[in-house]
Design an enzyme around this catalytic site. Sequence first.
Site, PDB file in Angstrom:
ATOM      1  N   LYS A 223      46.957 -20.166  32.445  1.00 59.64           N
ATOM      2  CA  LYS A 223      46.490 -19.464  32.477  1.00 59.64           C
ATOM      3  C   LYS A 223      45.364 -18.978  34.286  1.00 59.64           C
ATOM      4  CE  LYS A 223      47.889 -15.705  29.194  1.00 59.64           C
ATOM      5  NZ  LYS A 223      48.003 -15.427  27.632  1.00 59.64           N
ATOM      6  N   ARG A 257      50.231 -20.487  21.143  1.00 58.80           N
ATOM      7  CA  ARG A 257      51.316 -19.716  22.360  1.00 58.80           C
ATOM      8  C   ARG A 257      51.167 -20.584  23.364  1.00 58.80           C
ATOM      9  NH1 ARG A 257      52.429 -16.659  25.911  1.00 58.80           N
ATOM     10  NH2 ARG A 257      54.288 -15.467  26.136  1.00 58.80           N
TER      11      ARG A 257
HETATM   12  N1  2PH Z   1      50.282 -12.256  21.394  1.00 57.65           N
HETATM   13  C1  2PH Z   1      49.980 -13.379  22.679  1.00 57.65           C
HETATM   14  N2  2PH Z   1      51.224 -12.621  23.425  1.00 57.65           N
HETATM   15  C2  2PH Z   1      51.292 -13.468  24.774  1.00 57.65           C
HETATM   16  C3  2PH Z   1      49.978 -13.900  25.284  1.00 57.65           C
HETATM   17  C4  2PH Z   1      49.179 -14.064  24.497  1.00 57.65           C
HETATM   18  O1  2PH Z   1      47.980 -14.760  25.096  1.00 57.65           O
HETATM   19  N3  2PH Z   1      48.756 -13.955  23.545  1.00 57.65           N
HETATM   20  N4  2PH Z   1      50.213 -14.383  26.795  1.00 57.65           N
HETATM   21  C5  2PH Z   1      51.341 -13.893  27.410  1.00 57.65           C
HETATM   22  C6  2PH Z   1      51.893 -14.886  28.893  1.00 57.65           C
HETATM   23  O2  2PH Z   1      51.807 -15.233  29.033  1.00 57.65           O
HETATM   24  P1  2PH Z   1      53.916 -14.729  29.249  1.00 57.65           P
HETATM   25  O3  2PH Z   1      53.761 -17.399  30.372  1.00 57.65           O
HETATM   26  O4  2PH Z   1      55.215 -15.034  28.391  1.00 57.65           O
HETATM   27  O5  2PH Z   1      53.594 -15.050  31.071  1.00 57.65           O
HETATM   28  P2  2PH Z   1      54.371 -13.265  31.314  1.00 57.65           P
HETATM   29  O6  2PH Z   1      53.631 -12.233  30.403  1.00 57.65           O
HETATM   30  O7  2PH Z   1      53.678 -13.472  32.768  1.00 57.65           O
HETATM   31  O8  2PH Z   1      55.282 -12.957  30.472  1.00 57.65           O
HETATM   32  C7  2PH Z   1      52.337 -12.947  27.312  1.00 57.65           C
HETATM   33  N5  2PH Z   1      52.576 -12.339  26.036  1.00 57.65           N
HETATM   34  N1  PAB Z   2      50.757 -12.024  31.049  1.00 58.81           N
HETATM   35  C1  PAB Z   2      49.551 -12.590  31.572  1.00 58.81           C
HETATM   36  C2  PAB Z   2      50.229 -13.722  32.084  1.00 58.81           C
HETATM   37  C3  PAB Z   2      49.226 -14.422  33.311  1.00 58.81           C
HETATM   38  C4  PAB Z   2      47.898 -14.384  32.737  1.00 58.81           C
HETATM   39  C5  PAB Z   2      46.466 -14.867  33.461  1.00 58.81           C
HETATM   40  O1  PAB Z   2      47.366 -16.369  34.342  1.00 58.81           O
HETATM   41  O2  PAB Z   2      45.895 -14.668  33.054  1.00 58.81           O
HETATM   42  C6  PAB Z   2      47.286 -12.954  32.001  1.00 58.81           C
HETATM   43  C7  PAB Z   2      48.323 -12.340  31.199  1.00 58.81           C
END
Ligand code: 2PH
Ligand code: PAB
Length: 284
Positions: A223, A257
């Site tokens: 992130k 996660r």
């Molecule tokens: N419970 C929970 N769910 C989440 C969380 C998180 O911190 N907690 N972060 C995310 C962001 O990561 P992702 O790689 O899925 O990114 P995207 O939103 O761009 O698909 C998406 N989903």
């Molecule tokens: N869905 C999310 C994806 C990325 C980030 C973040 O990089 O902080 C936050 C939320």
Amino acid sequence: MNPLRIGARVFDGPGPFLMGVVNATPDSFSDGGRFLDPEAARAHALRLVAEGADLLDLGGESTRPGAAEVSVAEELRRVVPVVEAIRAAGCTAPISVDTRKAAVARAALAAGADLVNDVSALADPAMAEVVAATGAPVVLMHMRGTPADMASRAVYADVGAEVERELAEALARAVRLGIPEARVVLDPGLGFAKRPEHDLRLLAELPRLRRLGRPLLVGPSRKSFIGRTTGAAVADRLPGTLAAVTACVLAGVELVRVHDVAAARQAAQVAAAIRSASSSAGEG
Ligand SMILES: Nc1nc2c(c(=O)[nH]1)N=C(COP(=O)(O)OP(=O)(O)O)CN2
Ligand SMILES: Nc1ccc(C(=O)O)cc1
């Protein structure tokens, strides 16, 4: 923690348990487009399980800051075939569906998913009913606003206290809507209506979230707070991710996660070993 049942598995004890991310999206912030094809998503899911994922988190909508909402029809098209393909491959790992939409949760659960990961904490008026009626466990995550406008809502006087209070409210609301407390997992929502300094503060204040009495899930993987702290581009944030995973495990977080399961597994195992050595300190 009290045993948490997710599908056929019982998650008992402090873990840490790793949730491996499968993004069936064209536009996720770190891996968009890689697993949009159901076959690629299935292969990735099986690889994550082989690397030691305790459960999978499958999403069909990016919720990165500024992201626009995806239609129900499109999200169903992205998610349901992947759940079916994972199950058809004989994989029995619990599958979490990362969705804000009750219709997507319902269809994914019917296709073989086991848990609802709702970053909006039951904003869809029909979501609580789906969760209550199916008996699925649910992750309630802290956010303010929606991914489209959350960046402008990252204003806190005391982020730890405010996130603790708002998660307690989300839990109470879920119980009022018929979801037993024993099925709820709570998540501070790193990067969701948070600036990097808020994310760091929340990681430092994880022990206070333990007072909520529920298992915690934290998602630090790749992130922006890691990028802002180190200058690393998204593709180069694994070392920083592992530092955050370590902080989570030392604080007793049960579920972490991550995108990079094999590397996180090793970091989590060493952090857990340090944690248990410290709880037995003085025994010799
Ligand atoms: N419970 C929970 N769910 C989440 C969380 C998180 O911190 N907690 N972060 C995310 C962001 O990561 P992702 O790689 O899925 O990114 P995207 O939103 O761009 O698909 C998406 N989903
Ligand atoms: N869905 C999310 C994806 C990325 C980030 C973040 O990089 O902080 C936050 C939320």
